[in-house]
Design a protein around this motif. Sequence first.
Motif, PDB file in Angstrom:
ATOM      1  N   ILE A 717      26.433  48.751 -36.058  1.00 26.20           N
ATOM      2  CA  ILE A 717      25.946  47.917 -34.964  1.00 26.20           C
ATOM      3  C   ILE A 717      25.319  46.639 -35.547  1.00 26.20           C
ATOM      4  O   ILE A 717      24.458  46.712 -36.425  1.00 26.20           O
ATOM      5  CB  ILE A 717      24.922  48.654 -34.089  1.00 26.20           C
ATOM      6  N   GLY A 718      25.774  45.483 -35.039  1.00 21.50           N
ATOM      7  CA  GLY A 718      25.136  44.224 -35.418  1.00 21.50           C
ATOM      8  C   GLY A 718      24.010  43.887 -34.456  1.00 21.50           C
ATOM      9  O   GLY A 718      24.133  44.065 -33.245  1.00 21.50           O
ATOM     10  N   ARG A 719      22.907  43.377 -35.015  1.00 21.89           N
ATOM     11  CA  ARG A 719      21.737  43.090 -34.180  1.00 21.89           C
ATOM     12  C   ARG A 719      21.225  41.677 -34.478  1.00 21.89           C
ATOM     13  O   ARG A 719      20.990  41.326 -35.626  1.00 21.89           O
ATOM     14  CB  ARG A 719      20.611  44.103 -34.461  1.00 21.89           C
ATOM     15  N   ARG A 720      21.083  40.926 -33.411  1.00 19.68           N
ATOM     16  CA  ARG A 720      20.436  39.630 -33.552  1.00 19.68           C
ATOM     17  C   ARG A 720      18.945  39.789 -33.395  1.00 19.68           C
ATOM     18  O   ARG A 720      18.459  40.697 -32.700  1.00 19.68           O
ATOM     19  CB  ARG A 720      20.931  38.653 -32.481  1.00 19.68           C
ATOM     20  N   SER A 721      18.243  38.872 -34.017  1.00 23.11           N
ATOM     21  CA  SER A 721      16.778  38.902 -33.887  1.00 23.11           C
ATOM     22  C   SER A 721      16.356  38.669 -32.446  1.00 23.11           C
ATOM     23  O   SER A 721      15.264  39.057 -32.041  1.00 23.11           O
ATOM     24  CB  SER A 721      16.146  37.844 -34.800  1.00 23.11           C
ATOM     25  N   SER A 722      17.264  38.064 -31.663  1.00 24.81           N
ATOM     26  CA  SER A 722      16.952  37.810 -30.256  1.00 24.81           C
ATOM     27  C   SER A 722      17.146  39.050 -29.398  1.00 24.81           C
ATOM     28  O   SER A 722      16.813  39.037 -28.214  1.00 24.81           O
ATOM     29  CB  SER A 722      17.834  36.679 -29.730  1.00 24.81           C
ATOM     30  N   GLY A 723      17.714  40.127 -30.002  1.00 25.86           N
ATOM     31  CA  GLY A 723      17.879  41.377 -29.268  1.00 25.86           C
ATOM     32  C   GLY A 723      19.313  41.699 -28.925  1.00 25.86           C
ATOM     33  O   GLY A 723      19.624  42.825 -28.520  1.00 25.86           O
ATOM     34  N   GLU A 724      20.215  40.731 -29.010  1.00 26.85           N
ATOM     35  CA  GLU A 724      21.610  40.996 -28.686  1.00 26.85           C
ATOM     36  C   GLU A 724      22.231  41.868 -29.754  1.00 26.85           C
ATOM     37  O   GLU A 724      21.939  41.730 -30.944  1.00 26.85           O
ATOM     38  CB  GLU A 724      22.358  39.666 -28.573  1.00 26.85           C
ATOM     39  N   ILE A 725      23.120  42.784 -29.327  1.00 25.17           N
ATOM     40  CA  ILE A 725      23.773  43.680 -30.272  1.00 25.17           C
ATOM     41  C   ILE A 725      25.276  43.603 -30.100  1.00 25.17           C
ATOM     42  O   ILE A 725      25.774  43.187 -29.059  1.00 25.17           O
ATOM     43  CB  ILE A 725      23.284  45.136 -30.098  1.00 25.17           C
ATOM     44  N   TYR A 726      25.970  44.027 -31.148  1.00 25.53           N
ATOM     45  CA  TYR A 726      27.417  44.160 -31.100  1.00 25.53           C
ATOM     46  C   TYR A 726      27.753  45.514 -31.710  1.00 25.53           C
ATOM     47  O   TYR A 726      27.466  45.781 -32.886  1.00 25.53           O
ATOM     48  CB  TYR A 726      28.095  43.037 -31.881  1.00 25.53           C
ATOM     49  N   ASP A 727      28.355  46.370 -30.900  1.00 21.04           N
ATOM     50  CA  ASP A 727      28.709  47.716 -31.336  1.00 21.04           C
ATOM     51  C   ASP A 727      30.098  47.685 -31.942  1.00 21.04           C
ATOM     52  O   ASP A 727      31.096  47.706 -31.233  1.00 21.04           O
ATOM     53  CB  ASP A 727      28.638  48.677 -30.148  1.00 21.04           C
TER      54      ASP A 727
END
Length: 782
Positions: A717-727
Amino acid sequence: EALWRIQAEVTDNAGNVGTVTSGSYYLDKTKPYGIGVLNPDTWTKGPVRINFNAYDISNIIWAPSEIGTFEAGIYTSAEKLDTVCPLNADEVRTIRLLPNSSPYALASSPSALNLKSDNTEYTLEFDCWAGMDNLRLYADLYPDTLPEKSFTVNITAQHVKWTFKSTSSAMNSCRLRFFSYNQPGSIYITNIKLYEHGTTGWSGARRIILPDNSTVTGTAAIFDVADNGVYNFEVWDNAGNSAIIPVKVDNIDNQPPGITFTPNSCTWTKNNVTVTADPYDNGDSGVKQWRYRISSNNGATWGAWSSYITGDVSGDITLNATGIWKLEAEVWDNSDNTGGAVSGSFQIDKIAPNGVYSPNNHTTWVNYSLSTSFNPSDTGGSGVRRWRYRLSNNNGSTYGSWSNYILGDTTQSLDFNSEGRWIAESEVEDNAGNIFAISSGVFNIDMTPPAISAASDETDSTEDIPVTITATDSGGSGYKSMSYAWSKTPTKPATGWTTTNSSSVITTLNQEGVWYLHVSADDNAANISEKVFGPFTLARLKLENLRITGVGDYAWKDIFQKSNGQPTQIANDGIGTKDMPLYRTKDHKYIKLGYNVSFEIDSTGLFNAGDTIDIQITYLAADRKNNLYYADVYIPDKHGSYILLQNSEYASTSSHITLGSSNRFVSEASPANTKQNTWRFSTYLPPNAKVVKRGETPDFQRNNFLDYRLLVAMDIIGRRSSGEIYDYTTNEQNWGSDDGSEYGANKPSGLDLLGKGINHGEVFWYWLEQTALDDIDVSREW
């Protein structure tokens, strides 16, 4: 001299007395005389007939020896003046009629003249002169029904004779009067004599020798003359006395009068012209009357004659309209001579000149030069003298300098070579000085393409990129329309265009990649502006292309390294998602426990500090019957006790891996794209790890260990510091899609290993039957 008789009285001696009367003895020593009467005695153009009557006796019946006996009248010098008579230079007494006497100056004889009323002829003689020329003097017998005569008196003295007769009984008690009507100078009168003409007595008039030396027997003669002058008549009586009687004729004027026009002509003017018409008489009778008429077309036709103007009076004639004027005047003098004159031409043009633009305007906007031609004209007659023009490029708000003058009725082209709302103003002057300005319509030129701008908060983003496109027109014609399209290259695309009439639109880039925004705008003058904006890069949050880039197991060396030491293509490209699960290769089975497995994964949108990739590893073990169980991995700690992997020092590399900025590198695929990165990490299980079914604890006595194969399943899972994720696990669709020709059978498949659907989750196999320790025994390394 007389008519004599001798009477003798004779006495004889006897005392008888007798009377004897002789016959008549005629003794006539007096010269005869005569009177010439002019017919007409007023001004005439001739001829004049002199009716001459000869007399042998003429009595001066009244001759005031002293002017003082003359009665002073109204506006007459109260004290009679002693003055010099210009005729004989003697000091004489005069009657003076005073100047400027209103309404008249008057002097009359002191008593009645007792003239006969039996048609007897009388002659009045006197000398007169004046303080200035051309004064008018009247002599009459009062009352007013009796004869009257007027004379023109000048500075030069003259001897005047006036012969008259009347049968009126009023002649018995008449008085002689002199008067003048409000004359501007004094009039002097002296040497007054009044004669009564006789026809019988003495020897009598016998014959008359006329001025042409012909002889008329008798007492009357007629002599016609055509010119003024003094004509001598020689009169003879029966006693042989003779006298030369001069008769002055001065009432013939056979010279035509004339008139002058001042000015006599004029060249073209726009002003009224006042012409002074001044009549004159070449003879002496003077101007009686004159009239004029006017032509406005240079004499082609004439207007009606004016009323008569009486006397030698000049007059002003004002010409106040457009035309080529002429004046014609007719003049009569007092002798009924006629004359006249026609003036030159008076050229008046009061009509302003004009002109025509061809074309007069061009209201449609164009993006090229325009021109018009100006043709000056004049309908007032004087013609175009010159014209000039000036141009405005701002609809007449301001103008440039005037051009040089163009002479005459000359057509010239006027060019509009730059953009603006052009107006031409031409100032035309005719030969009369009339000036008129004519303005054209508007010629609309816009040579400036619209200005296009594109504004966006970002040109490189992981979110949709809204771009505000604005088109403005500064050339004057106004914005018309705009078209825009997105393409992958800076080259203008053939399709995909959107057209709008709005001058400001927002277009949003919502497809990933590097894009260019093409914009075309046109104005109402057909100017077209084209611009390309970009590149715009839309890189959404994404993980892709997980690949194995290295296996520490010596058995895999030839997969990743050529014999010359250079990396293989597989080493460069990695073993990708389509080849997962990595089961075995054609030449090698599995991966031994105790070796690092190196991975790379590419990201888009994970470029900020604080952005991470979380990797949660789930382990599954297969027994020799290929039954697959969720498993726990135990690792010995430093005291030799086995603890769960997630509690050991290997947890961060083999259980829950968090990739941070130290794992993030420049994108191998797109090194220039700052929004894309390549992440590197590895997993490792020590060779002494033990695997049991999930929930069991290691039991060396029971030997409950699974020692065949261990399946490593990664949930990424990718996570941005802004809270958005990419599974990544859920979104990856290429899991095990290859046919296995390169790496084998690609098993297992058709399983939901991580609870995210069948065939999701990246896996590879560890071979538990051998470990890295076995390779140490044979001294394998690479």
